[in-house]
Design a protein around this motif. Sequence first.
Motif, mmCIF file in Angstrom:
data_model
loop_
_atom_site.group_PDB
_atom_site.id
_atom_site.type_symbol
_atom_site.label_atom_id
_atom_site.label_comp_id
_atom_site.label_asym_id
_atom_site.label_seq_id
_atom_site.Cartn_x
_atom_site.Cartn_y
_atom_site.Cartn_z
ATOM 1 N N VAL A 88 72.261 79.194 108.649
ATOM 2 C CA VAL A 88 72.819 80.464 108.163
ATOM 3 C C VAL A 88 72.924 80.446 106.647
ATOM 4 O O VAL A 88 72.639 81.444 105.977
ATOM 5 C CB VAL A 88 74.190 80.737 108.814
ATOM 6 C CG1 VAL A 88 74.803 82.005 108.271
ATOM 7 C CG2 VAL A 88 74.054 80.838 110.311
ATOM 8 N N LEU A 92 71.605 82.959 103.769
ATOM 9 C CA LEU A 92 72.455 83.575 102.753
ATOM 10 C C LEU A 92 71.954 83.259 101.348
ATOM 11 O O LEU A 92 72.079 84.081 100.442
ATOM 12 C CB LEU A 92 73.895 83.107 102.926
ATOM 13 C CG LEU A 92 74.636 83.777 104.086
ATOM 14 C CD1 LEU A 92 76.016 83.166 104.240
ATOM 15 C CD2 LEU A 92 74.763 85.271 103.844
ATOM 16 N N PHE A 95 69.466 85.633 100.709
ATOM 17 C CA PHE A 95 70.137 86.906 100.489
ATOM 18 C C PHE A 95 70.533 87.068 99.029
ATOM 19 O O PHE A 95 70.366 88.127 98.422
ATOM 20 C CB PHE A 95 71.370 86.934 101.390
ATOM 21 C CG PHE A 95 72.174 88.183 101.330
ATOM 22 C CD1 PHE A 95 71.625 89.383 101.716
ATOM 23 C CD2 PHE A 95 73.489 88.154 100.904
ATOM 24 C CE1 PHE A 95 72.373 90.533 101.676
ATOM 25 C CE2 PHE A 95 74.233 89.301 100.858
ATOM 26 C CZ PHE A 95 73.674 90.498 101.248
ATOM 27 N N ALA A 99 66.390 89.044 99.480
ATOM 28 C CA ALA A 99 66.544 89.581 100.823
ATOM 29 C C ALA A 99 67.014 88.476 101.739
ATOM 30 O O ALA A 99 66.771 87.292 101.471
ATOM 31 C CB ALA A 99 65.217 90.145 101.335
ATOM 32 N N PHE A 100 67.705 88.855 102.822
ATOM 33 C CA PHE A 100 68.195 87.905 103.808
ATOM 34 C C PHE A 100 67.012 87.101 104.335
ATOM 35 O O PHE A 100 66.000 87.664 104.735
ATOM 36 C CB PHE A 100 68.880 88.680 104.924
ATOM 37 C CG PHE A 100 69.739 87.837 105.811
ATOM 38 C CD1 PHE A 100 70.686 86.989 105.291
ATOM 39 C CD2 PHE A 100 69.604 87.924 107.181
ATOM 40 C CE1 PHE A 100 71.487 86.237 106.118
ATOM 41 C CE2 PHE A 100 70.407 87.169 108.006
ATOM 42 C CZ PHE A 100 71.347 86.326 107.476
ATOM 43 N N PHE A 101 67.130 85.756 104.329
ATOM 44 C CA PHE A 101 66.058 84.853 104.746
ATOM 45 C C PHE A 101 64.801 84.989 103.896
ATOM 46 O O PHE A 101 63.701 84.743 104.345
ATOM 47 C CB PHE A 101 65.690 85.044 106.228
ATOM 48 C CG PHE A 101 66.584 84.274 107.127
ATOM 49 C CD1 PHE A 101 66.513 82.900 107.154
ATOM 50 C CD2 PHE A 101 67.513 84.907 107.916
ATOM 51 C CE1 PHE A 101 67.356 82.167 107.964
ATOM 52 C CE2 PHE A 101 68.365 84.177 108.719
ATOM 53 C CZ PHE A 101 68.283 82.818 108.750
#
Lengths: 157, 493, 118
Positions: A88, A92, A95, A99-101
């Motif tokens: 996770v 982040l 992020f 962008a997320f991932f």
Amino acid sequence: MSNKSKHQDGMSLISKTISSFMTALIALFGFYIAFYGHLTPGGGFAGGVIIAAAFILLTLSHSKKVSLKKFPDIIASLLDNFGALSFVALGLLGFLSGAFFMNFVQKGKAFTLLSSGTILLANIAIMIKVMAGLFAIFVGLSIFGRIVAEGEKGDMR
Amino acid sequence: MLNLIPLFVAVPMGLAFFTLITSKFSKRTSDVFTFLGVSFLAYLAVRLITAGNLDYMVGGWKWPLGIQLHVDKLTVILLLIINVVAFLATLYALSYMERYTAKPKFYALLLLMIAGMNGVVLAGDLFNLYVFLEIASLASYALVGFGVESEELEASFKYLILGGVASSMILLGIAIVYANTGSLNMADIAQFLSTHGERSSIYFVYALFLMGFGLKSAMVPFHAWLPDAHPSAPAPISAMLSGVLIKALGIYAIARIFFGMFGVNEMLGWIMLLLGTLSMVVGVLLALGQYDIKRQLAYHSISQMGYVMTGLGVGALAGSPEVAALGIAGGLFHAINHATFKTSLFLCAGAIEYSTGTRDMRKLGGLYKRMPFTSTATSVASLSIAGIPPFNGFWSKLMIVIALFQAKLYVYAAITVFVSFVTLLSFIKLQKFCVFGELKPEMKSVKEVPVSMVIALVVLALLCLGLGLGFPFIEGFLLDAASGLKELLVFNI
Amino acid sequence: MIVYYLCLVMFMLGIYCLIAKKNIVRKIIGIVIIEYATNLFLVFIGYKHNGIAPIITPEMQDNIPAFAAQSVDPLPQALVLTSIVIGLGTLCLMVALAIRLNEKYRTFDTTEISSLKG
């Protein structure tokens, strides 16, 4: 510990000797599968399962005591959470950089180990998670199963 | 605001594992972190109200590749009820869960469930919807059996078996959709289907999805697990399951997939209307005979979900867009209202069990003298679910009945009103046995529940009243959400 | 085309196992059969006759269109991997519940485990 009592729990001497050789090789293969997941078939999940299988082999051939000494269940549950958390966290970090991932690491030369940016890191995180999680599940189920089996014996008496 | 959408999934999922690590060193940290996390999520959800339609491409891929997160008015409604109910349930659980061991594990599972539900609601493609649905379902199976008593385990196993079949059916449906259209993105599939016309295998997918999501939302032929599973869980989880989970995994998915992706037709409309009406009638009739408070509430959940489904069915059947929008808006509003009053009722039932140690109505009585806050909250929520003005349940039922009348479905309108009366009857029974009547001698020492539980109950009771009185202000928002649902998904990439 | 129908037959066999068998362990096996039938169906969707594995090797990297035309569809394989992982989680939870149920009721027979009435 005398030679005799060493053989009391677990399987025969032959299986013990072979499995202690094989455990290291299986674990090594698992690491290979996980680390080269972005270049060849495999990946974090498959690698983690193979490494967990090495520990499970150790449990079956020697005993739970031996494998828990090498990989205590409290460490397993901590690593389990740590692997998921780092996956996770990787998302982040992406992020924060767009962008997320997002794949934010410099991608190297193609077809080499360092050629995939964050995918290698994600594979390692998943490998840790799956390895620890699967081993913890195996140990947990075997402890529960033992309780139930002993209870049944008590009922028959 | 656009940038913060992934946090709805990332924050609860990260916190779930983080609290498990920190709780190894200090027990209290999991309380603090979980509470902070759900407060943050509730705050984010409230901020989304004014945001409008948003899209987010995970990993920066171009549409239709990659994972898409989509926010429109329907999503905002669902995100609001999920996160606000989760906040209140956590507030309640702070005191309630003291009786259980392994509190950090409870919080971790709760957070995973919230992450899964947020993911289902946000997902813009079918496969992520399936994955998040499984995360939420797995967490809920474990939470139903959290007490590890024999009945809880049995309920959990039953729920797991039926839920597993439902998940496999959904996955099979997704596979067939992919084989036909070559895409998993909902907007992409909708475009493909509208340009390439109908295909016969899509009808098989209708059946699979209706069975799968029908099982998840406990529509009547598929309802057998719900009356066992929902009462067996700890009270905050019962509230989450009944108040939110069956909506997010069942009703929302049906609305999004059938209205947005496939586009509804008359056949689907009739199926939804019949499923809804059947659930309404059977659920409420089965509820009448129950003496266990939580079991009665669980049967009412089936019945009230029937209302929502009926609203959606009218929306699919009605000829004119105004009537359709009214029906869907009524259904959505009833989903919101159900989240408030059913959560409140389950939390009240938990509070009664917490103080008196029993859930059997026949052993209770006269609680208003000893537990004034809990009793008042129970009464407010009961009036609300029975559809007494000015509480919120009245307005949503009225909207559905009016929509049924305008669509010339008079028999169904009559059934809806009849079910409302039976609901009232059933809750008069609850009031008579629990709140009013003689105080039993063995109940003399009963005390009011701790402060954090009372706060959650009072907030929910105020929400019931506030949504009822403030209905004119939110009607426009609901109608917007409903008419947006009927159009094909238009994504602004 | 026949393989797709055989997958559905396998799905039905799983449901039969779930309904007809009274033993918890057999019910678990039924669920697993259903899951595997679904996974098999997903794999068959991506199948291409005489296809190659969808992994780019150094020899292939100059001729991407030919590679794309020859290789099988990788997406269903990714989906299958995900659903296998989910299936593993479900299976572990089911087995744990079965052990706990056996501990409480001392039996695997579902006709004797029935203190709840749906």
